[in-house]
Design an enzyme around this catalytic site. Sequence first.
Site, PDB file in Angstrom:
ATOM      1  N   LYS A 199       0.880  -1.300   0.078  1.00 30.21           N
ATOM      2  CA  LYS A 199      -0.088   0.006   0.087  1.00 30.21           C
ATOM      3  C   LYS A 199       0.743   1.279   0.025  1.00 30.21           C
ATOM      4  O   LYS A 199       0.470   2.319  -0.362  1.00 30.21           O
ATOM      5  CB  LYS A 199      -0.911   0.052   1.416  1.00 30.21           C
ATOM      6  N   GLY A 200       2.229   1.037   0.104  1.00 28.67           N
ATOM      7  CA  GLY A 200       2.998   2.258   0.688  1.00 28.67           C
ATOM      8  C   GLY A 200       2.857   3.387  -0.377  1.00 28.67           C
ATOM      9  O   GLY A 200       2.951   4.485  -0.377  1.00 28.67           O
ATOM     10  N   ASP A 241      14.763   1.421   2.036  1.00 26.33           N
ATOM     11  CA  ASP A 241      15.249   1.224   3.307  1.00 26.33           C
ATOM     12  C   ASP A 241      16.476   0.292   3.479  1.00 26.33           C
ATOM     13  O   ASP A 241      17.591   0.657   2.845  1.00 26.33           O
ATOM     14  CB  ASP A 241      14.308   0.946   4.494  1.00 26.33           C
ATOM     15  N   ASP A 295       3.224   4.330   6.557  1.00 22.73           N
ATOM     16  CA  ASP A 295       2.363   4.050   7.698  1.00 22.73           C
ATOM     17  C   ASP A 295       3.295   3.698   8.944  1.00 22.73           C
ATOM     18  O   ASP A 295       4.557   3.313   8.668  1.00 22.73           O
ATOM     19  CB  ASP A 295       1.715   2.941   7.653  1.00 22.73           C
ATOM     20  N   ASP A 297       7.519   3.475  -2.401  1.00 25.93           N
ATOM     21  CA  ASP A 297       7.405   4.418  -1.427  1.00 25.93           C
ATOM     22  C   ASP A 297       8.782   5.017  -0.762  1.00 25.93           C
ATOM     23  O   ASP A 297       9.309   6.008  -0.815  1.00 25.93           O
ATOM     24  CB  ASP A 297       6.505   4.398  -0.090  1.00 25.93           C
ATOM     25  N   VAL A 334       9.925   7.538   9.206  1.00 25.57           N
ATOM     26  CA  VAL A 334       8.768   8.361   8.726  1.00 25.57           C
ATOM     27  C   VAL A 334       7.500   8.102   8.472  1.00 25.57           C
ATOM     28  O   VAL A 334       7.239   6.692   8.078  1.00 25.57           O
ATOM     29  CB  VAL A 334       9.423   9.222   7.425  1.00 25.57           C
TER      30      VAL A 334
END
Length: 172
Positions: free
Chosen positions: A40-41, A100, A156, A97, A150
């Site tokens: 969903k990001g 990382d 989220d 999104d 974040v």
Amino acid sequence: MKPGKIIISGERLNGRIKELGQEITADYLGRELVLVGILKGALIFLADLARAISVPLQFDYMVVSSYGAGTETTGAVKILKDLDADLNGRHVLIVDDIIDTGLTLKYLLENIQARQPASLRICTLLDKPSRRRVDISPDYRGFTIDSEFVVGYGLDYNQYYRELPYIAVMEE
Ligand code: IMP
Ligand code: MG
């Protein structure tokens, strides 16, 4: 934990996404694109980025979840919804999104490469290069940020705060 300091305002997000759209449009002129959103990001970024690109394009998306709640990835990726489109011979741009550790994207890159696209590139809104555990870097990047956790604009914390129209750092 709650959202604290805003590190990227809605205005800066909008401006940078317009620039990314222009860059992508210039690179893919004369070709057609399939945008593959990693949900969903990437939901909100995908919607805004698509409207900033002006070559013919289609949308598709995968819904994935990294195992576990909280702020650490385990590297194991579960595909909750797979793509509908046949990517064979298509120009594919993965829209994510944030990168990382890079573990999620490494897995997805191999998975999508196996479908034999004509080309495959990555566009990420945010990049945390200092956290990387595998050798992966995006072709298009909105912003480089520090290693803080974040939320907002699709990102989220335990499924909350995706709707915030800016990027904020989670704080105690
Ligand atoms: P990676 O596999 O460690 O590169 O990250 C995988 C996913 O973890 C990203 O697509 C995000 O969904 C999530 N993630 C990583 N960092 C953050 C963050 O700072 N905020 C929210 N989600 C994050
Ligand atoms: Mg994600």
